[in-house]
Design an enzyme around this catalytic site. Structure first.
Site, short mmCIF file in Angstrom:
data_model
loop_
_atom_site.label_atom_id
_atom_site.label_comp_id
_atom_site.label_asym_id
_atom_site.label_seq_id
_atom_site.Cartn_x
_atom_site.Cartn_y
_atom_site.Cartn_z
N TYR A 143 0.48 9.98 -11.45
CA TYR A 143 0.23 10.98 -10.41
C TYR A 143 0.26 10.30 -9.06
O TYR A 143 -0.36 9.26 -8.86
CB TYR A 143 -1.13 11.65 -10.63
CG TYR A 143 -1.42 12.73 -9.61
CD1 TYR A 143 -0.65 13.89 -9.56
CD2 TYR A 143 -2.46 12.59 -8.68
CE1 TYR A 143 -0.91 14.89 -8.63
CE2 TYR A 143 -2.72 13.58 -7.75
CZ TYR A 143 -1.94 14.73 -7.72
OH TYR A 143 -2.19 15.71 -6.79
N ASP A 235 0.83 2.21 -6.69
CA ASP A 235 -0.02 3.27 -6.16
C ASP A 235 -1.46 2.95 -6.57
O ASP A 235 -1.87 3.20 -7.69
CB ASP A 235 0.42 4.63 -6.72
CG ASP A 235 -0.40 5.77 -6.13
OD1 ASP A 235 -1.41 5.49 -5.44
OD2 ASP A 235 -0.05 6.94 -6.37
N LYS A 264 -8.61 7.34 -1.31
CA LYS A 264 -9.94 7.38 -1.93
C LYS A 264 -10.93 6.38 -1.33
O LYS A 264 -11.39 6.57 -0.22
CB LYS A 264 -9.79 7.26 -3.45
CG LYS A 264 -8.93 8.45 -3.95
CD LYS A 264 -8.93 8.76 -5.40
CE LYS A 264 -8.23 10.11 -5.62
NZ LYS A 264 -7.08 10.11 -6.49
C1 LIG Z 1 -5.70 10.89 -6.00
C2 LIG Z 1 -4.39 10.21 -6.11
C3 LIG Z 1 -3.33 10.49 -5.24
C4 LIG Z 1 -3.39 11.61 -4.24
O1 LIG Z 1 -4.36 11.42 -3.28
P1 LIG Z 1 -4.88 12.69 -2.45
O2 LIG Z 1 -5.82 12.09 -1.45
O3 LIG Z 1 -5.53 13.59 -3.43
O4 LIG Z 1 -3.69 13.31 -1.82
C5 LIG Z 1 -2.18 9.72 -5.32
N1 LIG Z 1 -2.07 8.74 -6.23
C6 LIG Z 1 -3.06 8.46 -7.10
C7 LIG Z 1 -2.89 7.33 -8.06
C8 LIG Z 1 -4.24 9.21 -7.08
O5 LIG Z 1 -5.19 8.93 -7.96
#
Ligand SMILES: *Cc1c(COP(=O)(O)O)cnc(C)c1O
Length: 465
Positions: A143, A235, A264
């Site tokens: 994701y 990521d 985050k």
């Molecule tokens: C949460 C998340 C995102 C997206 O971040 P948002 O602040 O919700 O847009 C992208 N990559 C990873 C791995 C995530 O866990």
């Protein structure tokens, strides 16, 4: 336990917000989510006054728990009260950028944005701009936020948008492959090598169960991308400043990506994202380069102060020892609880991330159907659990559960996700334990959690499983 207050709020919310929520996953709870009034340490209290042990922690950002240490809170309040933002640089964004550059070896320069989604959008654009290529390799079940280039499902031959509203032409430039599958990556490079701008992956799949990489997988990604002059993008929106402490997951795995996306935790609970990496690449962002990137709120002073104070607090206190220690206790305890039910469950996670995946009859991926002389034993599982991975699945080939543990998204998808969401989640909630909304989202330990929270949670699992 009554939910009358939450029900009334949801009733109002449904009239004015699609699905009654501002982010899709929040509505996964049926018949409706509880509305939180406030947090306290490792707990949340809902609109009806019910108190829960909270392992969701904002879905990742809250490393310190709900009660921020005095110095963190004071810095946030001071920054906010001096004026929210300015549209011109402030000192605190330099401080946070220097902190990240000092602690994450692959990051020489960094740009802050406002969400993880924005970070991956910008990283993909940067990779395409830098290499002059179009295609991005992603992991199935990975994701990267709500963005056009990664909301793609299917496989390398047949990529298609996973959401309405995305033209097929976006998916045509995305190559989804199974996690932990080196051959699939080799194939992709054989077919499209000179048009692959980057391989984009979470170091640990954190939004689809928790799937740990097999030994050598990230080194392999590092080598094959370098060989083809493609970029490796980690990521680390979830794993950044959570796995591997201040060095992030890349330091734990000893692999140096070209670019890293953050989010985050780096915003200390406020909206944030960031793209960091080799200076020579990051310099391609405007205004030093020709890849356009901008944002009214980027580097927001309140967010920067919250992020900086959070990370500094973690650097100066026993934050990682505390959260990783409790994480180990949880995963060890859970492993014991499910020991006599192998292979029905797999305990996953590392550091302060944890999850129990309802593998039930054993996954059905490449590695999964064990062939023994007596035929398919996937229902009965291994004869002995000696030498199993103890505090969360590490994909150790010597672990007797190895043939049953999820190696990729397809394996997790084959788990009993409906049972998890419709039955198990509610059983835990009734016992005042708040777990993430479905089988896929990760759960997090914070500095606000206590040993008592862990013991009570293990009791609840024992009761519910
Ligand atoms: C949460 C998340 C995102 C997206 O971040 P948002 O602040 O919700 O847009 C992208 N990559 C990873 C791995 C995530 O866990």
């Amino acid at each position: 336990m009554t939910h009358e207050g939450s029900r009334r709020l949801y009733d109002r919310a449904l009239s004015v917000m699609p699905g009654g929520v501002n982010s899709a996953v929040r509505a996964a709870i049926e018949p409706y989510p509880f509305f939180v009034r406030k947090g306290e340490g490792g707990h949340v209290i809902d609109a009806d006054g019910n108190r829960y042990i909270d392992w969701v922690m904002g879905l990742g950002p809250l490393l310190l728990g709900h009660d921020l240490p005095e110095q963190v809170r004071a810095a946030i309040q001071r920054t906010a009260s001096e004026g929210p933002m300015y549209g011109t640089p402030t000192p605190v964004e330099v401080d946070l950028a220097e902190f990240v550059v000092r602690h994450v070896p692959s990051v020489e320069k960094i740009r802050f944005v406002n969400s993880g989604t924005e970070a991956t959008v910008s990283a993909v654009r940067l990779a395409r701009g830098y290499t002059g290529r179009n295609k991005i390799v992603v992991m199935q079940g990975g994701y990267h936020g709500a963005q056009e280039s990664t909301l793609v499902e299917g496989d390398a031959e047949n990529p298609r948008p996973s959401s309405a509203g995305i033209p097929q032409s976006f998916a045509d430039h995305t190559i989804p492959v199974p996690f932990n599958d080196e051959d699939a990556i080799r194939d992709a490079f054989e077919k499209h090598g000179d048009d692959i701008a980057a391989v984009l992956t979470e170091p640990i799949l954190g939004n689809y169960g928790i799937v740990y990489p097999e030994e050598g997988y990230h080194e392999f990604l590092r080598e094959i991308t370098a060989e083809h002059d493609s970029l490796l993008i980690f990521d680390e929106v979830i794993t950044g400043f959570r796995v591997g402490g201040l060095g992030c997951a890349q330091s734990e795995f000893g692999v140096t990506p070209d670019l890293t996306t953050f989010g985050k935790i780096v915003g200390g609970g406020f909206p944030v994202g960031a793209i960091g990496g080799r200076a020579e690449i990051v310099e391609h962002f405007a205004p030093s380069g020709d890849v356009f990137q901008a944002g009214t709120f980027s580097g927001h002073p309140v967010t920067m102060a919250a992020g900086l104070e959070t990370l500094q607090f973690a650097a100066e206190n026993d934050v990682y020892d505390h959260v990783n220690g409790l994480g180990d206790r949880l995963r060890n305890g859970l492993t014991e609880i499910v020991a006599d039910q192998a292979p029905s469950y797999t305990v996953t996670g590392t550091d302060s991330m944890f999850k129990v995946i309802f593998t039930r009859e054993g996954p059905s991926g490449v590695h999964s159907t064990p062939n023994t002389e007596s035929g398919d034993n996937s229902e009965q599982g291994p004869d002995s659990l000696e030498e199993q991975c103890e505090a969360g699945c590490r994909q150790e080939p010597t672990c007797p559960r190895y043939d049953y543990c999820p190696k990729n998204a397809a394996d997790v998808k084959n788990a009993e996700t409906e049972r998890w969401r419709r039955i198990f989640w509610g059983q835990m909630k009734e016992q005042e334990v708040f777990l993430s909304q479905n089988q896929f989202e990760c759960q997090f330990v914070s500095y606000g959690h206590t040993e008592e929270d862990v013991e009570r949670t293990l009791e609840a699992y024992k009761e519910a499983l």
